[in-house]
Design an enzyme around this catalytic site. Structure first.
Site, short mmCIF file in Angstrom:
data_model
loop_
_atom_site.label_atom_id
_atom_site.label_comp_id
_atom_site.label_asym_id
_atom_site.label_seq_id
_atom_site.Cartn_x
_atom_site.Cartn_y
_atom_site.Cartn_z
N ILE A 130 0.66 -0.69 -0.02
CA ILE A 130 0.67 0.21 -0.12
C ILE A 130 0.98 1.29 0.12
CG2 ILE A 130 -1.58 1.47 1.41
CD1 ILE A 130 -2.43 -1.32 2.27
N ARG A 144 -4.95 0.67 10.35
CA ARG A 144 -5.49 0.23 11.72
C ARG A 144 -5.91 0.81 12.71
NH1 ARG A 144 -6.69 -3.89 8.96
NH2 ARG A 144 -6.69 -6.08 9.19
N GLU A 177 -13.53 0.60 16.58
CA GLU A 177 -14.03 -0.17 15.33
C GLU A 177 -14.65 -0.94 15.17
OE1 GLU A 177 -11.26 0.09 11.86
OE2 GLU A 177 -12.55 -1.09 11.85
N HIS A 224 -14.64 2.16 7.11
CA HIS A 224 -13.61 0.70 7.26
C HIS A 224 -13.67 -0.22 5.21
CE1 HIS A 224 -10.56 -2.68 9.00
NE2 HIS A 224 -9.81 -2.65 7.13
#
Length: 336
Positions: A169, A249, A278, A297
């Site tokens: 990423i 995260r 979350e 998310h």
């Protein structure tokens, strides 16, 4: 639209090589099972890789596990069937599997592989979208009910960008930002130079590079060492015109410290596709914070992920029966 044009659309599968698997860790060829439930496109990927799909039994050598929630069930399967020598996980970040990793940290098998790097394009695309939205004060604009007269907004062109993490990423973020002529600093475990970055520094030097950052994009793995790596001190030394984007995260950021920094206008804004806790509870201060942009998310949706995970599985099934060049290898002792 023609079938050819339609087929050409979509994200590229990213196959970032992993270190060569040592002989003691290399799994034996054999049938591959899918759990806890199967899916047609996954079965097709296994067969395309030259594998044989079977139920979970004592002949099973590979297991493609498609759930990030049925962790206890996975633990039971591996305990009951020690013949399983390779486990493919569906996620890029695999911190939720830490309790199982701990049981196998000092064992040569099973070999663990994840989807790390596979979803690089959609997640990096989302990170850049959040970055541009924050700099151009979209969180404030979408809440407005009258015409604003005060000019606000910051350009991404020529900005100093800090990218935390140099996995798939992070590398894709670098590629997407190149047209903006930004100067990029990569923060990672080692100081080995990253192509496309102006400089690469170790994680221990994070505080040294934050004061000059206009944009900070968090794309690091979640481990005990990286938990809450962004806290009150980090926000205090950032520019009041800097933005933070987290697509990795939620636990990498101290949420309370972020809430305080945004309320005090210590930073320009925060774009979060992940949060801690979350899901972010209804009524949480971040929902009403005008400098925050929250997405649930969904940097990579199921439709985006399905073909990318399938290609990762196809490649690794071929490795199981052939050259052993697995991609996305996870070190259970390190947890990523």
């Amino acid at each position: 639209m023609s079938d050819t044009a339609s087929a050409a659309r979509g994200h590229r599968p990213v196959l970032t090589p992993s270190p060569v698997v040592a002989a003691e860790h290399r799994p034996s060829p054999g049938p591959v099972a899918v759990g806890p439930e199967s899916a047609d496109h996954i079965v097709e990927a296994i067969e395309a890789g030259g594998g044989t799909v079977s139920g979970i039994d004592d002949d099973t050598r590979g297991l493609v596990w498609l759930s990030h929630k049925a962790i206890d069930e996975l633990d039971e399967v591996l305990t009951k069937h020690p013949s399983i020598e390779w486990v493919q996980l569906p996620m890029a970040g695999v911190d939720m599997f830490a309790p199982i990793f701990a049981k196998y940290a000092d064992k040569p098998k099973p070999l663990w592989t994840s989807a790390k790097g596979a979803y690089s394009e959609p997640v990096a695309e989302h990170a850049v979208a959040l970055t541009l939205a924050l700099l151009r004060v979209f969180p404030k604009r979408v809440r407005a009910t009258s015409w604003a007269t005060e000019p606000e907004g910051i350009s991404l062109y020529g900005a100093n960008v800090v990218v935390v993490g140099a996995g798939g990423i992070g590398l894709e973020v670098l590629r997407l930002l190149a047209p903006f002529d930004v100067s990029i600093t990569v923060v990672r475990r080692s100081t080995e130079p990253v192509p496309g970055a102006a400089r690469t520094v170790a994680s221990s030097s994070l505080a040294d590079v934050l004061p000059d950052a206009d944009v900070v994009i968090v794309a690091a793995a979640m481990t005990d060492d990286t938990s809450k790596m962004f806290g009150a001190h980090e926000f205090e030394i950032m520019k009041p015109t800097a933005v933070l984007v987290n697509i990795a995260r939620g636990g990498l950021v101290d949420t309370d410290a972020l809430v305080d920094a945004l309320a005090a206008k210590g930073i320009w804004g925060a774009g979060l596709d992940v949060t801690s806790p979350e899901p972010l509870p209804d009524g949480h201060p971040l929902w009403s914070e005008p400098r925050a942009l929250i997405t649930p998310h969904q940097a990579d949706t199921p439709d985006m992920v399905a073909p990318l995970l399938a290609e990762r599985i196809r490649h690794n099934v071929a490795a199981l029966g052939g050259d052993g060049e697995f991609i996305g290898v996870v070190d259970p002792a390190q947890g990523y």
